[in-house]
Design an enzyme around this catalytic site. Structure first.
Site, mmCIF file in Angstrom:
data_model
loop_
_atom_site.group_PDB
_atom_site.id
_atom_site.type_symbol
_atom_site.label_atom_id
_atom_site.label_comp_id
_atom_site.label_asym_id
_atom_site.label_seq_id
_atom_site.Cartn_x
_atom_site.Cartn_y
_atom_site.Cartn_z
ATOM 1 N N GLU A 1 58.262 17.214 21.654
ATOM 2 C CA GLU A 1 58.827 16.444 20.547
ATOM 3 C C GLU A 1 59.013 15.018 21.054
ATOM 4 O O GLU A 1 59.829 14.787 21.943
ATOM 5 C CB GLU A 1 60.151 17.101 20.140
ATOM 6 C CG GLU A 1 60.633 16.729 18.777
ATOM 7 C CD GLU A 1 59.578 16.949 17.686
ATOM 8 O OE1 GLU A 1 58.966 18.025 17.644
ATOM 9 O OE2 GLU A 1 59.376 16.008 16.888
ATOM 10 N N CYS B 1 49.346 14.470 22.699
ATOM 11 C CA CYS B 1 50.146 14.800 21.521
ATOM 12 C C CYS B 1 51.421 13.948 21.473
ATOM 13 O O CYS B 1 51.323 12.761 21.217
ATOM 14 C CB CYS B 1 50.420 16.298 21.467
ATOM 15 S SG CYS B 1 50.742 16.858 19.790
ATOM 16 N N ARG C 1 52.707 10.184 13.031
ATOM 17 C CA ARG C 1 53.184 11.493 13.497
ATOM 18 C C ARG C 1 52.837 12.578 12.487
ATOM 19 O O ARG C 1 52.746 12.323 11.302
ATOM 20 C CB ARG C 1 54.705 11.474 13.697
ATOM 21 C CG ARG C 1 55.133 10.674 14.904
ATOM 22 C CD ARG C 1 56.639 10.732 15.070
ATOM 23 N NE ARG C 1 57.106 12.080 15.400
ATOM 24 C CZ ARG C 1 58.383 12.448 15.388
ATOM 25 N NH1 ARG C 1 59.317 11.589 15.046
ATOM 26 N NH2 ARG C 1 58.718 13.682 15.696
ATOM 27 N N ILE D 1 48.470 20.807 17.594
ATOM 28 C CA ILE D 1 49.730 21.413 17.182
ATOM 29 C C ILE D 1 50.635 20.316 16.620
ATOM 30 O O ILE D 1 51.098 19.453 17.360
ATOM 31 C CB ILE D 1 50.433 22.123 18.360
ATOM 32 C CG1 ILE D 1 49.494 23.150 19.005
ATOM 33 C CG2 ILE D 1 51.734 22.792 17.890
ATOM 34 C CD1 ILE D 1 49.989 23.733 20.319
ATOM 35 N N HIS E 1 45.928 19.116 22.648
ATOM 36 C CA HIS E 1 46.494 19.662 23.897
ATOM 37 C C HIS E 1 45.400 20.138 24.859
ATOM 38 O O HIS E 1 45.037 21.314 24.839
ATOM 39 C CB HIS E 1 47.400 20.859 23.572
ATOM 40 C CG HIS E 1 48.709 20.484 22.967
ATOM 41 N ND1 HIS E 1 49.895 20.447 23.679
ATOM 42 C CD2 HIS E 1 49.028 20.115 21.709
ATOM 43 C CE1 HIS E 1 50.879 20.076 22.891
ATOM 44 N NE2 HIS E 1 50.384 19.878 21.681
ATOM 45 N N GLU F 1 45.616 20.817 27.846
ATOM 46 C CA GLU F 1 46.152 21.715 28.887
ATOM 47 C C GLU F 1 46.177 23.170 28.403
ATOM 48 O O GLU F 1 46.478 24.066 29.179
ATOM 49 C CB GLU F 1 47.557 21.253 29.310
ATOM 50 C CG GLU F 1 48.705 21.605 28.361
ATOM 51 C CD GLU F 1 48.746 20.770 27.075
ATOM 52 O OE1 GLU F 1 47.817 19.985 26.823
ATOM 53 O OE2 GLU F 1 49.728 20.941 26.322
HETATM 54 N N1 GLN Z 1 54.946 16.567 16.161
HETATM 55 C C1 GLN Z 1 55.383 16.176 17.464
HETATM 56 C C2 GLN Z 1 55.988 14.767 17.444
HETATM 57 O O1 GLN Z 1 55.842 14.092 16.483
HETATM 58 C C3 GLN Z 1 54.236 16.227 18.465
HETATM 59 C C4 GLN Z 1 53.735 17.641 18.561
HETATM 60 C C5 GLN Z 1 53.210 18.016 19.897
HETATM 61 O O2 GLN Z 1 53.353 17.316 20.892
HETATM 62 N N2 GLN Z 1 52.604 19.190 19.953
HETATM 63 O O3 GLN Z 1 56.595 14.373 18.375
#
Ligand code: GLN
Length: 199
Positions: A53, A84, A115, A144, A180, A182
Site C-alpha cells: 500500500e 506496483c 493509482r 494486483i 509484480h 517477484e
Molecule cells: N493499490 C496499491 C496502492 O495504490 C498498490 C497495489 C500493489 O502494490 N499491489 O498503493
C-alpha cells in the site's frame, strides 16, 4: 554487490528470494538485505521498493527516516526499482487520489501516476507482456490493484504497455513497473536491474 529491499510493508520476502536467484544467474556475488531503517541504506548498490500500500509504505519510510535518504540516493545515481506501490512512490506527479490523501511521493521519475487504474472488476489479473528492454519472450505480468502511468516526459522511456496504458518505465537509474515481477519464477527483470546496479 549489496541490494536492499525496503521492508516496511508489502511483498518483501518474494523480492528477497527472486533477487538472490537473479544474482546467482548473473554470476554476481553479494547480498540482498531487508532494509527497515535508515542505517541499513548505507552502502547499497541498488534499492527495491516493493508492492503493498503506497500510502503506508511512504509514511513508514518517512517515519523511519528512510524517505529523504532514498530520494537523495536516487538523485545521486543509485539504481531504484519500484514495483506496483513502489512505482507509485517513484512518480513525480500523482492523481486526484494522491493529491487528496497528501501521500508522499519520492518524485524521481518523470511520470504521472494513476493509482488503482484498472478498476474494481479487474483488481488482479495476469497477462503476457512484451517488454522492450527484455526482447525475446513476453513477461508473465501479475497485476494486483495496479497503477498505470498517464504520461511520461523528459528522460522517461516507456518499456511496456497493456491495453494502451503505460505499465513500465525506465529512466536512467530508475526502473518502474506497475506489476509484480517477484511473483513469477521469471528472473529477467531482476537480472536487468542488477546489471543496472553493477555499472
Ligand atoms: N493499490 C496499491 C496502492 O495504490 C498498490 C497495489 C500493489 O502494490 N499491489 O498503493
Amino acid at each position: 554487490m549489496k541490494i536492499g529491499v525496503i521492508g516496511v510493508q508489502g511483498a518483501v520476502s518474494e523480492h528477497l528470494g527472486i533477487t538472490r536467484a537473479a544474482m546467482e544467474r548473473c554470476g554476481f556475488t553479494g547480498s540482498v538485505e531487508w532494509v527497515d531503517r535508515a542505517e541499513k541504506l548505507r552502502g547499497l548498490d541498488g534499492i527495491i521498493i516493493p508492492g503493498g500500500e503506497s500510502t503506508t509504505i511512504g509514511r513508514l519510510m518517512q517515519r523511519t527516516g528512510m524517505f529523504e535518504r532514498i530520494r537523495e540516493m536516487g538523485l545521486g545515481g543509485v539504481p531504484i526499482m519500484g514495483t506496483c506501490a513502489g512505482m507509485i512512490l517513484l512518480a513525480k506527479v500523482g492523481d486526484e487520489q494522491v493529491k487528496r490523501t497528501g501521500q508522499p511521493l519520492l518524485g524521481l521519475v518523470d511520470m504521472e501516476i494513476e493509482r488503482n487504474a484498472f478498476g474494481r472488476q479487474r483488481e488482479s489479473f495476469e497477462v503476457d507482456l512484451p517488454i522492450t528492454i527484455l526482447g525475446g519472450e513476453p513477461f508473465r505480468a501479475v497485476f494486483i490493484r495496479a497503477p498505470a502511468v498517464r504520461r511520461v516526459w523528459g528522460n522517461a522511456q516507456v518499456i511496456a504497455r497493456f491495453n494502451g496504458r503505460i505499465v513500465g518505465v525506465l529512466q536512467q537509474n530508475f526502473l518502474a513497473l506497475a506489476f509484480h515481477p517477484e511473483l513469477t519464477a521469471d528472473t529477467r527483470l531482476h537480472e536487468y536491474f542488477l546489471r543496472m546496479c553493477k555499472r
